[in-house]
Motif scaffolding. Structure first.
Motif, PDB file in Angstrom:
ATOM      1  N   MET A   1     -33.109  20.312  65.622  1.00  0.00           N
ATOM      2  CA  MET A   1     -34.377  20.082  65.698  1.00  0.00           C
ATOM      3  C   MET A   1     -35.210  20.697  66.893  1.00  0.00           C
ATOM      4  O   MET A   1     -36.201  21.302  67.007  1.00  0.00           O
ATOM      5  CB  MET A   1     -34.725  18.793  65.440  1.00  0.00           C
ATOM      6  CG  MET A   1     -36.306  18.390  65.225  1.00  0.00           C
ATOM      7  SD  MET A   1     -37.052  19.128  63.878  1.00  0.00           S
ATOM      8  CE  MET A   1     -36.872  18.376  62.513  1.00  0.00           C
ATOM      9  N   LYS A   2     -34.582  20.534  68.151  1.00  0.00           N
ATOM     10  CA  LYS A   2     -35.091  20.707  69.502  1.00  0.00           C
ATOM     11  C   LYS A   2     -35.207  22.226  69.508  1.00  0.00           C
ATOM     12  O   LYS A   2     -36.448  22.638  69.946  1.00  0.00           O
ATOM     13  CB  LYS A   2     -34.043  20.200  70.345  1.00  0.00           C
ATOM     14  CG  LYS A   2     -34.564  20.395  71.925  1.00  0.00           C
ATOM     15  CD  LYS A   2     -35.801  19.666  72.105  1.00  0.00           C
ATOM     16  CE  LYS A   2     -35.936  19.874  73.840  1.00  0.00           C
ATOM     17  NZ  LYS A   2     -37.000  19.202  74.389  1.00  0.00           N
ATOM     18  N   HIS A   3     -34.228  22.879  68.951  1.00  0.00           N
ATOM     19  CA  HIS A   3     -34.099  24.351  69.090  1.00  0.00           C
ATOM     20  C   HIS A   3     -35.399  24.840  68.120  1.00  0.00           C
ATOM     21  O   HIS A   3     -35.973  25.753  68.504  1.00  0.00           O
ATOM     22  CB  HIS A   3     -32.899  24.988  68.313  1.00  0.00           C
ATOM     23  CG  HIS A   3     -32.886  26.469  68.403  1.00  0.00           C
ATOM     24  ND1 HIS A   3     -33.153  27.279  69.620  1.00  0.00           N
ATOM     25  CD2 HIS A   3     -32.847  27.437  67.203  1.00  0.00           C
ATOM     26  CE1 HIS A   3     -32.831  28.533  69.021  1.00  0.00           C
ATOM     27  NE2 HIS A   3     -33.032  28.746  67.930  1.00  0.00           N
ATOM     28  N   LEU A   4     -35.526  24.255  67.034  1.00  0.00           N
ATOM     29  CA  LEU A   4     -36.717  24.684  66.252  1.00  0.00           C
ATOM     30  C   LEU A   4     -38.105  24.293  66.650  1.00  0.00           C
ATOM     31  O   LEU A   4     -38.919  25.276  66.728  1.00  0.00           O
ATOM     32  CB  LEU A   4     -36.576  24.038  64.835  1.00  0.00           C
ATOM     33  CG  LEU A   4     -37.772  24.392  63.793  1.00  0.00           C
ATOM     34  CD1 LEU A   4     -37.645  25.778  63.280  1.00  0.00           C
ATOM     35  CD2 LEU A   4     -37.762  23.400  62.573  1.00  0.00           C
TER      36      LEU A   4
ATOM     37  N   LEU B   1     -35.786  11.360  76.755  1.00  0.00           N
ATOM     38  CA  LEU B   1     -35.477  12.904  76.649  1.00  0.00           C
ATOM     39  C   LEU B   1     -34.289  13.154  75.773  1.00  0.00           C
ATOM     40  O   LEU B   1     -34.337  14.433  75.173  1.00  0.00           O
ATOM     41  CB  LEU B   1     -35.072  13.229  78.008  1.00  0.00           C
ATOM     42  CG  LEU B   1     -34.914  14.590  78.385  1.00  0.00           C
ATOM     43  CD1 LEU B   1     -36.167  15.549  77.988  1.00  0.00           C
ATOM     44  CD2 LEU B   1     -34.740  15.238  79.864  1.00  0.00           C
ATOM     45  N   ARG B   2     -33.280  12.512  75.543  1.00  0.00           N
ATOM     46  CA  ARG B   2     -32.184  12.568  74.625  1.00  0.00           C
ATOM     47  C   ARG B   2     -32.663  12.659  73.250  1.00  0.00           C
ATOM     48  O   ARG B   2     -32.055  13.570  72.487  1.00  0.00           O
ATOM     49  CB  ARG B   2     -31.077  11.612  74.861  1.00  0.00           C
ATOM     50  CG  ARG B   2     -30.107  11.855  76.144  1.00  0.00           C
ATOM     51  CD  ARG B   2     -28.942  10.740  75.893  1.00  0.00           C
ATOM     52  NE  ARG B   2     -28.967  10.314  77.350  1.00  0.00           N
ATOM     53  CZ  ARG B   2     -28.103   9.523  77.860  1.00  0.00           C
ATOM     54  NH1 ARG B   2     -27.181   9.063  76.868  1.00  0.00           N
ATOM     55  NH2 ARG B   2     -27.721   9.275  78.882  1.00  0.00           N
ATOM     56  N   SER B   3     -33.558  11.968  72.840  1.00  0.00           N
ATOM     57  CA  SER B   3     -33.835  11.854  71.592  1.00  0.00           C
ATOM     58  C   SER B   3     -35.391  12.637  71.208  1.00  0.00           C
ATOM     59  O   SER B   3     -36.013  12.372  70.185  1.00  0.00           O
ATOM     60  CB  SER B   3     -34.358  10.243  71.090  1.00  0.00           C
ATOM     61  OG  SER B   3     -35.104   9.592  71.763  1.00  0.00           O
ATOM     62  N   ASP B   4     -35.577  13.342  72.384  1.00  0.00           N
ATOM     63  CA  ASP B   4     -36.961  14.137  71.946  1.00  0.00           C
ATOM     64  C   ASP B   4     -37.073  15.111  70.921  1.00  0.00           C
ATOM     65  O   ASP B   4     -38.191  15.139  70.207  1.00  0.00           O
ATOM     66  CB  ASP B   4     -37.123  15.050  73.299  1.00  0.00           C
ATOM     67  CG  ASP B   4     -38.136  16.152  73.116  1.00  0.00           C
ATOM     68  OD1 ASP B   4     -39.330  15.543  72.580  1.00  0.00           O
ATOM     69  OD2 ASP B   4     -38.151  17.022  73.725  1.00  0.00           O
ATOM     70  N   GLY B   5     -36.007  15.644  70.363  1.00  0.00           N
ATOM     71  CA  GLY B   5     -35.920  16.590  69.066  1.00  0.00           C
ATOM     72  C   GLY B   5     -36.188  15.684  68.017  1.00  0.00           C
ATOM     73  O   GLY B   5     -36.897  16.314  67.133  1.00  0.00           O
ATOM     74  N   LEU B   6     -35.747  14.478  67.796  1.00  0.00           N
ATOM     75  CA  LEU B   6     -35.930  13.551  66.671  1.00  0.00           C
ATOM     76  C   LEU B   6     -37.316  13.166  66.736  1.00  0.00           C
ATOM     77  O   LEU B   6     -37.970  13.255  65.723  1.00  0.00           O
ATOM     78  CB  LEU B   6     -34.798  12.599  66.600  1.00  0.00           C
ATOM     79  CG  LEU B   6     -35.279  11.312  65.469  1.00  0.00           C
ATOM     80  CD1 LEU B   6     -34.941  12.039  64.332  1.00  0.00           C
ATOM     81  CD2 LEU B   6     -34.305  10.363  65.727  1.00  0.00           C
ATOM     82  N   VAL B   7     -37.707  12.534  67.799  1.00  0.00           N
ATOM     83  CA  VAL B   7     -39.065  11.993  68.043  1.00  0.00           C
ATOM     84  C   VAL B   7     -40.100  13.219  67.957  1.00  0.00           C
ATOM     85  O   VAL B   7     -41.159  12.948  67.146  1.00  0.00           O
ATOM     86  CB  VAL B   7     -39.184  11.185  69.375  1.00  0.00           C
ATOM     87  CG1 VAL B   7     -40.684  10.852  69.648  1.00  0.00           C
ATOM     88  CG2 VAL B   7     -38.399   9.926  69.144  1.00  0.00           C
ATOM     89  N   GLY B   8     -39.877  14.208  68.569  1.00  0.00           N
ATOM     90  CA  GLY B   8     -40.923  15.400  68.442  1.00  0.00           C
ATOM     91  C   GLY B   8     -41.205  15.956  67.099  1.00  0.00           C
ATOM     92  O   GLY B   8     -42.138  16.042  66.559  1.00  0.00           O
ATOM     93  N   GLY B   9     -39.880  16.125  66.497  1.00  0.00           N
ATOM     94  CA  GLY B   9     -40.023  16.641  65.154  1.00  0.00           C
ATOM     95  C   GLY B   9     -40.800  15.600  64.177  1.00  0.00           C
ATOM     96  O   GLY B   9     -41.532  15.945  63.294  1.00  0.00           O
ATOM     97  N   LEU B  10     -40.468  14.288  64.430  1.00  0.00           N
ATOM     98  CA  LEU B  10     -41.151  13.081  63.351  1.00  0.00           C
ATOM     99  C   LEU B  10     -42.678  13.201  63.842  1.00  0.00           C
ATOM    100  O   LEU B  10     -43.490  13.043  62.631  1.00  0.00           O
ATOM    101  CB  LEU B  10     -40.466  11.769  63.654  1.00  0.00           C
ATOM    102  CG  LEU B  10     -41.345  10.805  63.161  1.00  0.00           C
ATOM    103  CD1 LEU B  10     -40.850  10.645  61.763  1.00  0.00           C
ATOM    104  CD2 LEU B  10     -40.549   9.462  63.794  1.00  0.00           C
ATOM    105  N   LEU B  11     -43.082  13.278  64.968  1.00  0.00           N
ATOM    106  CA  LEU B  11     -44.535  13.343  65.588  1.00  0.00           C
ATOM    107  C   LEU B  11     -45.155  14.471  64.956  1.00  0.00           C
ATOM    108  O   LEU B  11     -46.332  14.429  64.295  1.00  0.00           O
ATOM    109  CB  LEU B  11     -44.709  13.223  66.785  1.00  0.00           C
ATOM    110  CG  LEU B  11     -44.260  11.647  67.612  1.00  0.00           C
ATOM    111  CD1 LEU B  11     -44.340  11.777  68.870  1.00  0.00           C
ATOM    112  CD2 LEU B  11     -45.061  10.704  66.763  1.00  0.00           C
ATOM    113  N   TYR B  12     -44.585  15.762  65.180  1.00  0.00           N
ATOM    114  CA  TYR B  12     -45.186  17.134  64.579  1.00  0.00           C
ATOM    115  C   TYR B  12     -45.006  17.032  63.061  1.00  0.00           C
ATOM    116  O   TYR B  12     -46.097  17.718  62.525  1.00  0.00           O
ATOM    117  CB  TYR B  12     -44.516  18.200  64.941  1.00  0.00           C
ATOM    118  CG  TYR B  12     -44.565  18.221  66.660  1.00  0.00           C
ATOM    119  CD1 TYR B  12     -45.855  18.107  67.182  1.00  0.00           C
ATOM    120  CD2 TYR B  12     -43.793  18.613  67.391  1.00  0.00           C
ATOM    121  CE1 TYR B  12     -45.984  17.995  68.526  1.00  0.00           C
ATOM    122  CE2 TYR B  12     -43.761  18.935  69.099  1.00  0.00           C
ATOM    123  CZ  TYR B  12     -45.228  18.309  69.444  1.00  0.00           C
ATOM    124  OH  TYR B  12     -45.311  18.433  70.870  1.00  0.00           O
ATOM    125  N   GLY B  13     -44.163  16.393  62.448  1.00  0.00           N
ATOM    126  CA  GLY B  13     -44.119  16.331  60.797  1.00  0.00           C
ATOM    127  C   GLY B  13     -45.224  15.416  60.342  1.00  0.00           C
ATOM    128  O   GLY B  13     -45.824  15.794  59.494  1.00  0.00           O
TER     129      GLY B  13
END
Length: 119
Positions: free
Chosen positions: A1-4, A91-103
């Protein structure tokens, strides 16, 4: 998710910037007119009538403004919440949280556009 998210970072920044601009320019004016000036009687009689507001909202330019005012601040808020999460040590869960918020911002934007189109 972070890469996306990194691939779409320029698009996210444009949406974030537009959301902050809309949230900083349009929404305070809306709150001032509808929340203070209208109830205090400072707006001319009939200026906020349903027919006038519906005509504004159903015009092509009005639809764009209403859709932008509803959808873009969601992206600004999502971006700010993501960076608050990072600042609080996530920072470690940034991909998950960022993906959730942007979703959530994406789904809210889709609903806002659908609501404006259905006017």
């Amino acid at each position: 998710m972070k890469h996306l998210m990194l691939r779409f970072e320029p698009v996210i920044w444009v949406l974030f910037g537009a959301g902050m601009m809309v949230g900083g320019l349009l929404l305070p004016a809306y709150i001032l007119v509808m929340g203070l000036a209208g109830p205090l009687g400072l707006v001319p009689h009939g200026a906020l009538a349903y027919d006038r507001m519906f005509a504004l909202a159903s015009s092509p330019l009005g639809r764009i403004v209403f859709a932008a005012a509803a959808a873009l601040p969601l992206w600004g808020g999502a971006h700010h919440l993501r960076h608050v999460w990072i600042d609080l040590g996530g920072l470690r869960s940034d991909g998950l949280v960022g993906g959730l918020l942007y979703g959530i911002a994406l789904v809210g934007s889709i609903f806002a556009v659908i609501a404006v189109v259905r006017l």
